[in-house]
Design an enzyme around this catalytic site. Structure first.
Site, PDB file in Angstrom:
ATOM      1  N   LYS A 134       0.847  -1.202   0.000  1.00  0.00           N
ATOM      2  CA  LYS A 134       0.000   0.000   0.000  1.00  0.00           C
ATOM      3  C   LYS A 134       0.873   1.239   0.000  1.00  0.00           C
ATOM      4  CE  LYS A 134      -4.130   1.987   1.112  1.00  0.00           C
ATOM      5  NZ  LYS A 134      -3.976   2.727  -0.138  1.00  0.00           N
ATOM      6  N   LYS A 193       5.470   2.469   8.440  1.00  0.00           N
ATOM      7  CA  LYS A 193       4.273   3.184   8.917  1.00  0.00           C
ATOM      8  C   LYS A 193       3.098   2.214   9.094  1.00  0.00           C
ATOM      9  CE  LYS A 193       3.868   7.251   7.020  1.00  0.00           C
ATOM     10  NZ  LYS A 193       3.524   8.373   6.105  1.00  0.00           N
ATOM     11  N   LYS A 230       5.168   2.415  -3.077  1.00  0.00           N
ATOM     12  CA  LYS A 230       5.076   3.813  -3.497  1.00  0.00           C
ATOM     13  C   LYS A 230       5.209   3.860  -5.006  1.00  0.00           C
ATOM     14  CE  LYS A 230       4.579   7.829  -1.432  1.00  0.00           C
ATOM     15  NZ  LYS A 230       3.899   8.073  -0.159  1.00  0.00           N
ATOM     16  N   THR A 251      -5.175  12.719   8.243  1.00  0.00           N
ATOM     17  CA  THR A 251      -3.761  12.883   8.600  1.00  0.00           C
ATOM     18  C   THR A 251      -3.631  13.848   9.770  1.00  0.00           C
ATOM     19  OG1 THR A 251      -3.128  12.437   6.331  1.00  0.00           O
ATOM     20  CG2 THR A 251      -1.497  13.553   7.704  1.00  0.00           C
ATOM     21  N   ASN A 262      -3.426  20.833   3.288  1.00  0.00           N
ATOM     22  CA  ASN A 262      -4.369  19.824   3.777  1.00  0.00           C
ATOM     23  C   ASN A 262      -4.059  19.456   5.236  1.00  0.00           C
ATOM     24  OD1 ASN A 262      -5.855  17.566   4.334  1.00  0.00           O
ATOM     25  ND2 ASN A 262      -5.341  16.454   2.478  1.00  0.00           N
ATOM     26  N   SER A 267      -7.214   5.360   4.894  1.00  0.00           N
ATOM     27  CA  SER A 267      -7.181   4.677   3.590  1.00  0.00           C
ATOM     28  C   SER A 267      -7.483   3.185   3.782  1.00  0.00           C
ATOM     29  CB  SER A 267      -5.803   4.823   2.938  1.00  0.00           C
ATOM     30  OG  SER A 267      -5.760   5.965   2.124  1.00  0.00           O
TER      31      SER A 267
END
Ligand code: NAD
Length: 422
Positions: free
Chosen positions: A77, A101, A113, A197, A228, A356
């Site tokens: 992911k 993470k 990524k 986040t 954001n 997510s």
């Protein structure tokens, strides 16, 4: 899509740094050598060429990457960034950090990524859509809801995810929302994703403040970056009683020891394009803002902004890394020696990938949660990850960053052993 091309491309040696961090944590845990050996390179790396027929009629090709670091704890992911400075090493480093993470928070994923070398601001909407769809066609066999699940990253957004989900679904022959997260709500996005986040970051600040005996209703905060992550963090901290005394963006910074109103500031930024010139504060130098008096410093913009050059002068008691990689390794040591609590990026900004994950779970169940449910689950997972990291840092007398890596690697090593890899 953000309006300026500036945020976050990691330094050239980012993959070396990621490996050093990995090695240090493996050694601190005394793990079998096989753990480092397996994790020091991504399991798979794809390099693709994406032809796009431009509006001019010319065909142009763009280079794209996808690194899948490890699937030892589940499908991989991680986001896809569109940026002119994307490199393979950067994508590999970011995939490794995603592994750390995801495992720190306990998500059933490994890291990945992706990136495309492009300046998206120079593309028309049609060209951007063609590039997004072309990238998915190029890597279609490598991704899937049980294989690798992309998401937005720098200069990609919900609309790009919508096109990508559509392209994958057409190729798969069925509607497949679980292949990608960060989608628009209309095609299976999750409530709460936009704020996740910052919300996750603020949960970790709240926990750190409790450990330090810092009363948030008397505390002050400075936030670097009002996008954001930063703008929502300002609002949520303010809701907890924190006085926001300073905020910056790429154009400038404002300061007011009596407090800035984050709502009015957001309106000012929406109207003028920047926080500078805000009537409720005084314009100050953006770099200097990091060193001004405050209890909580939230870097929420760029990497490498707290360095050996300014770490001695940081006055905050808590540094909460909403951004990825804002503190250099040298600065980390200085802050640790000075007793500053750094909530590391893989913990402080893990709320994004956590929601997510919730989006993916909801897509797979075809059953959608309320925003309240999303936020409650996020809080539980963030608080648990914070506590595990804090306890590890206490037990091993290491900084929170190394502790976070150790918590994550402990989980990964157990999975490797259970699967007979080591
Ligand atoms: P964004 O583009 O919405 O906002 C970035 C902000 O940083 C903008 O306000 C910009 O003006 C400001 N900025 C740029 N250069 C600056 C400078 N020199 N000084 C001060 N401010 C500057 O991006 P975002 O999504 O908020 O991401 C910010 C950071 O958070 C990045 O490091 C990103 O990787 C990280 N992050 C974001 C998410 C997420 O879900 N948005 C998740 C994980 C990590």
């Amino acid at each position: 899509m953000a309006t300026e091309l500036k945020v976050q491309h990691v330094t050239e040696n980012s993959f070396d740094i990621a490996r050093q961090q990995l090695r240090a944590a493996c050694e601190a845990l005394n793990l079998p050598s096989g753990v480092y050996e397996i994790l020091k390179e991504p399991a798979r790396v794809y390099v693709v060429s994406i032809p796009v027929k431009m509006d001019s009629g010319e065909v142009k090709t763009f280079i794209g990457y996808r690194a899948q670091h490890t699937d030892v704890t589940g499908p991989t992911k991680g986001g896809i960034r569109f940026h002119p400075n994307v490199t393979l090493d950067e994508v590999k480093a970011l995939s490794m950090w995603m592994t750390m993470k995801c495992n720190l928070v306990g998500l059933p994923y490994g890291g990945a990524k992706g990136g495309v070398v492009v300046n998206p601001k120079k593309l028309s909407q049609r060209e951007l859509e063609q590039l997004s769809r072309g990238y998915i066609r190029a890597i279609v066999d490598a991704i899937g809801p049980d294989r690798d699940i992309p998401a937005p990253d720098v200069y990609t957004n919900a609309q790009v995810m919508g096109w990508m989900m559509d392209e994958y679904s057409k190729l798969a022959g069925c509607c497949s929302p679980g292949v990608i997260t960060g989608k628009p709500l209309a095609v299976g996005g999750s409530l709460g994703r936009n704020e996740a986040t910052a919300r996750g970051c603020v949960f970790t600040v709240r926990e750190a403040a409790a450990k330090l005996g810092l009363d948030l209703s008397q505390a002050t905060a400075i936030i670097q970056g009002f996008g954001n992550a930063g703008s929502v963090a300002a609002r949520l901290l303010n809701e907890l009683g924190v006085t926001i005394v300073g905020v910056s963006d790429s154009q400038g910074a404002v300061y007011n020891p009596a407090g800035l109103d984050p709502y009015a500031l957001a309106e000012h930024k929406a109207a003028t394009g920047s926080v500078k010139g805000f009537a409720g504060g005084t314009d100050v130098d953006g770099d200097g803002l990091l060193e001004m008096p405050c209890d909580i410093l939230v870097p929420a913009a760029l990497e490498n902004v707290i360095t050996a050059g300014n770490a001695e002068r940081i006055q905050a008691r808590i540094v909460a890394e909403a951004a990825n990689g804002p503190t250099t390794p040298e600065a980390d040591e200085i802050l640790f020696r000075r007793g500053v609590t750094v909530i590391p990026d893989i913990l402080a900004n893990a709320g994004g990938v956590t929601v997510s994950y919730f989006e993916w779970v909801q897509n797979r169940m075809h059953f959608y949660w309320t925003e309240e449910e999303v936020n409650q689950r996020l809080e539980r997972m963030m608080v648990e990850a914070f506590c595990k990291t804090y306890e590890m840092s206490r037990e091993k007398q290491v900084n929170m960053r190394l502790a976070a890596y150790m918590v994550s690697l402990d989980r990964i090593a157990k999975a490797m052993a259970a699967r007979g890899w080591i």
